[in-house]
Design a protein around this motif. Structure first.
Motif, PDB file in Angstrom:
ATOM      1  N   GLN A 200       0.853  -1.193   0.000  1.00 59.08           N
ATOM      2  CA  GLN A 200       0.000   0.000   0.000  1.00 59.08           C
ATOM      3  C   GLN A 200       0.888   1.242   0.000  1.00 59.08           C
ATOM      4  O   GLN A 200       1.896   1.302   0.704  1.00 59.08           O
ATOM      5  CB  GLN A 200      -0.908   0.006   1.232  1.00 59.08           C
ATOM      6  N   ARG A 293       3.666   4.933  11.093  1.00 63.23           N
ATOM      7  CA  ARG A 293       2.683   3.965  10.601  1.00 63.23           C
ATOM      8  C   ARG A 293       3.330   2.867   9.762  1.00 63.23           C
ATOM      9  O   ARG A 293       2.989   1.684   9.905  1.00 63.23           O
ATOM     10  CB  ARG A 293       1.601   4.687   9.802  1.00 63.23           C
ATOM     11  N   PRO A 299      -2.372   1.068   9.222  1.00 64.25           N
ATOM     12  CA  PRO A 299      -2.942   1.494   7.929  1.00 64.25           C
ATOM     13  C   PRO A 299      -2.392   2.848   7.488  1.00 64.25           C
ATOM     14  O   PRO A 299      -2.065   3.709   8.314  1.00 64.25           O
ATOM     15  CB  PRO A 299      -4.444   1.584   8.225  1.00 64.25           C
ATOM     16  N   ASN A 301      -3.458   6.039   5.587  1.00 66.03           N
ATOM     17  CA  ASN A 301      -4.529   6.844   5.007  1.00 66.03           C
ATOM     18  C   ASN A 301      -3.928   7.913   4.108  1.00 66.03           C
ATOM     19  O   ASN A 301      -2.942   8.552   4.476  1.00 66.03           O
ATOM     20  CB  ASN A 301      -5.351   7.511   6.109  1.00 66.03           C
TER      21      ASN A 301
END
Length: 388
Positions: A200, A293, A299, A301
């Motif tokens: 991600q 993070r 996660p 964002n």
């Protein structure tokens, strides 16, 4: 990678200002922190729960860090990559030693850019007298850069002729170097991405940068700081570079934008970056929170910029604008201006050329923010125009 939740301890190799801001972000989110740095008075060490005062290669010190920290990151690219690899045998480490080792060597770095399909300035590798003699004529005039340990303009020298090139290489100690063709620049920009172990990835808006003497002086971030097509290409290139490394962490990629609109990658930094300092005051998540993070497996964002921002880099020269005796700059007058946010790094001695802090200026529109930045610069004796 298992998630490292608040209440655990996060470690960082390096105790400078970037480590300090990482520590602040981690502590805000509820983590304990541990810093390893050879400076007993390091900015990050002074604010961390634990400070291991030792060299980056000290095996006992690394063992202490691994014993304290549940995961470890780094705050600057010249931390020895073998130390990161050693820590990775005991704890999650991001960015990984392989990625940092590539960023530490301009020759390997440029090869990586080429593999990712990202255009570099035409260049030649110089490691031997034979390679020096074989340099193509079209690469001059150029910039000779040492392959290792160069940052903020250090290890770089402009050369216009073969005689100057030969002299510069010998002056550098005949160490491995890269000669880059000098290109007609329009402006410089950078992209900060954060990539998790699962692939991600998120990024901040593209930042337009102004350098003075090889050191970042000003960053502007607003919707019209460059053509939209240029920004899209820069983001795509930075993401490609991060994916090609299977990178985990925060990565900054710096670019040159040429007069004809071409985008050419300059270098990458495997860490948060000066040009991203505006994110602390003008975005809903900062580059340092994203570093936390990615390290903790949380996660990611997509960050949202909520204010137009200009960042002014504050060097130790500002303490000497009225002579050789250091005097504190006019902070009260600067902070009376709307939208100003002062960040000083806790360094006990101001020296010329030393990074002491930065000033973020935020607001609703670029003209207002730029006017405030001009006024703040004048108050500080900071001779930096906000455009070339």
């Amino acid at each position: 990678m298992s998630v490292v939740l608040p209440g655990a301890t996060l470690g960082v190799l390096g105790g400078g200002q970037l480590g300090r801001m990482f520590v602040h972000a981690a502590q805000t989110m509820g983590y304990f922190t541990a810093v390893l740095d050879p400076d007993a008075d390091s900015p990050a060490g002074r604010v961390s729960h634990h400070h291991i005062h030792t060299d980056y290669t000290d095996v006992d010190g690394l063992a202490r860090l691994a014993g304290l920290a549940d995961a470890v990151t780094t705050e600057f690219e010249n931390v020895p990559a073998p130390s990161l690899a050693h820590l990775a045998t005991a704890r999650p480490v991001s960015p990984g030693a392989d990625a940092v080792a590539i960023a530490q060597d301009r020759i390997r770095e440029k090869s990586h850019f080429v593999r990712c399909g990202v255009e570099c300035a035409p260049y030649a590798v110089i490691e031997t007298d034979e390679q020096l003699a074989a340099v193509a004529d079209e690469l001059l005039p150029g910039i000779l850069k040492t392959a290792r340990l160069g940052y903020d303009g250090k290890g770089q020298r402009r050369v216009a002729t073969r005689a100057e090139l030969q002299a510069a290489w010998h002056d550098a100690g005949d160490v491995p170097c890269v000669l880059e063709q000098l290109l007609p620049l329009d402006f410089e920009c950078s992209v900060i991405v954060a990539r998790g172990e699962d692939g991600q990835m998120v990024n901040f808006p593209v930042q337009r940068n102004l350098h003075r003497d090889g050191i970042l002086a000003v960053t502007e971030v607003h919707p019209h700081n460059m053509p939209e097509s240029t920004a899209r290409r820069a983001v795509a290139a930075a993401r490609s570079i991060a994916d090609g490394l299977a990178y985990v962490g925060v990565l900054c990629v710096e670019f040159f934008v040429l007069g004809d609109g071409r985008l050419v990658v300059n270098e990458m930094a495997p860490r948060p970056h000066n040009s991203g300092h505006w994110t602390v005051d003008a975005s809903d998540v900062s580059q340092f929170e994203l570093q936390v993070r990615t390290l903790a497996g949380l996660p990611l964002n997509p960050p949202r910029q909520h204010s137009v921002a200009i960042m002014l880099n504050l060097l130790g020269d500002l303490w000497f604008v009225d002579g050789e005796t250091p005097q504190e700059p006019r902070w009260a007058d600067v902070l009376a201006l709307p939208g100003t946010h002062l960040h000083l790094y806790g360094k006990t001695e101001a020296r010329r050329g030393r990074k002491m802090g930065h000033l973020n200026i935020t607001g609703d529109g670029i003209e207002t923010v730029r006017s405030t930045a001009d006024f703040a610069a004048a108050l500080l004796g900071l001779a930096i125009p906000l455009s070339e």
